[in-house]
Design an enzyme around this catalytic site. Structure first.
Site, PDB file in Angstrom:
ATOM      1  N   HIS A 249      -5.233   4.938   6.529  1.00  0.00           N
ATOM      2  CA  HIS A 249      -5.174   4.731   5.082  1.00  0.00           C
ATOM      3  C   HIS A 249      -3.777   4.283   4.687  1.00  0.00           C
ATOM      4  O   HIS A 249      -2.781   4.894   5.072  1.00  0.00           O
ATOM      5  CB  HIS A 249      -5.536   6.022   4.339  1.00  0.00           C
ATOM      6  N   SER A 250      -3.679   3.184   3.922  1.00  0.00           N
ATOM      7  CA  SER A 250      -2.422   2.660   3.413  1.00  0.00           C
ATOM      8  C   SER A 250      -1.482   2.338   4.588  1.00  0.00           C
ATOM      9  O   SER A 250      -1.818   1.522   5.430  1.00  0.00           O
ATOM     10  CB  SER A 250      -1.809   3.656   2.426  1.00  0.00           C
ATOM     11  N   MET A 251      -0.324   2.987   4.686  1.00  0.00           N
ATOM     12  CA  MET A 251       0.566   2.758   5.823  1.00  0.00           C
ATOM     13  C   MET A 251      -0.160   2.979   7.141  1.00  0.00           C
ATOM     14  O   MET A 251       0.062   2.272   8.132  1.00  0.00           O
ATOM     15  CB  MET A 251       1.778   3.694   5.738  1.00  0.00           C
TER      16      MET A 251
ATOM     17  N   GLY B  18       0.922  -1.075   0.000  1.00  0.00           N
ATOM     18  CA  GLY B  18       0.000   0.000   0.000  1.00  0.00           C
ATOM     19  C   GLY B  18       0.963   1.122   0.000  1.00  0.00           C
ATOM     20  O   GLY B  18       1.087   1.849   0.946  1.00  0.00           O
TER      21      GLY B  18
END
Length: 278
Positions: free
Chosen positions: A119-121, A2
């Protein structure tokens, strides 16, 4: 990853909170203020939503969330060092070091119902922190993960270890990297330590143990996200003992910008118990 990134800016990006700290007490207060935004509005009545950044991102990415949900939800973005007003501070390179510091800040600021968004990381950070909160006796009303694969899948194509020149070239393939930075060598060099640190944390993070949460999980994603598609997001259902739902939106890895109003509507439904009309 991600691994799509987005460097966020605001007008105070070059401010540096460099006051000398003389006692552990004041250092702790100072660190809380640096790590946690909008903490002064936390109260025991409203749910607190702690929001964790994506690689290269800062707290300002959630500024509009703070304003748009302020009447019902206290949104508290997390500001890691090495970005925005903390740009002159050394970024974290190790996930465990960061989690140790974040854990105490989050714990001290839970004064009622709370939830996590990452979100993501940020999804990986939020998952690890919720594990720690539950171990200490608290459970989030909801763990919301966005654009992030499950922890047991290692990064297939890491770039954090590449030499600077190669690292810079590869950055261009990731969605969200501002063209203004990619085309300005001096600016890119300036942000390079933070970017490499974030990629190092994100790409070296891996947890093969499937540890389920007591908290329900709401997964969010973009239908055209090449990093975490719908099938990948639905895998998060294995990580909870409670309810699980997956919400997909038009767009890529940063669908949260393109579909902000729709995303915030779903977030509020999840946290405030508003039934889905569909």
């Amino acid at each position: 990853m991600g691994n799509a990134i987005c460097i966020t800016f605001n007008k105070d990006i070059f401010r540096f909170y460099g006051d000398e700290i003389t006692t552990d007490f004041w250092r702790r207060i100072n660190m809380n203020q640096r790590l946690l935004k909008n903490g002064e509005n936390i109260n025991s009545q409203n749910i607190t939503l702690f929001c964790f950044p994506f690689a290269g991102g800062g707290a300002s990415a959630y500024n509009s969330w703070v304003q748009k949900m302020k009447d019902t939800i206290t949104v508290c973005p997390i500001q890691l060092p090495g970005r925005e007003e903390r740009i002159m501070e050394k970024p974290y390179h190790n996930m465990t070091d960061m989690l140790d510091e974040l854990e105490e800040t989050i714990w001290e600021n839970i004064r009622g119902p709370y939830a996590f968004w990452g979100h993501s990381m940020g999804g990986k950070i939020a998952y690890e922190l919720e594990k720690r909160m539950e171990k200490r006796g608290k459970t989030a009303r909801c763990f919301m993960v966005s654009g992030s694969r499950i922890p047991s899948i290692p990064e297939p194509n890491p770039i954090y270890h590449l030499p600077d020149d190669e690292f810079k070239k590869v950055l261009g393939r990731f969605e969200g990297t501002p063209k203004e930075i990619l085309e300005n060598q001096e600016l890119l060099d300036f942000f390079l330590p933070m970017l490499r640190a974030d990629f190092t944390m994100d790409e070296t993070y891996y947890d093969k143990d499937l540890i389920t949460l007591r908290s329900p999980i709401e997964a969010f994603g973009g239908r055209n996200d090449r990093e975490a598609d719908e099938a990948a997001m639905k895998e998060w259902g294995k990580y909870t003992e409670g309810a699980f739902h997956c919400h997909m939106f038009e767009g890529g890895h940063f669908y949260i910008r393109e579909q902000e109003e729709a995303v915030l509507s779903e977030v509020q439904k999840c946290l405030l118990g508003v039934p889905d009309e569909n």
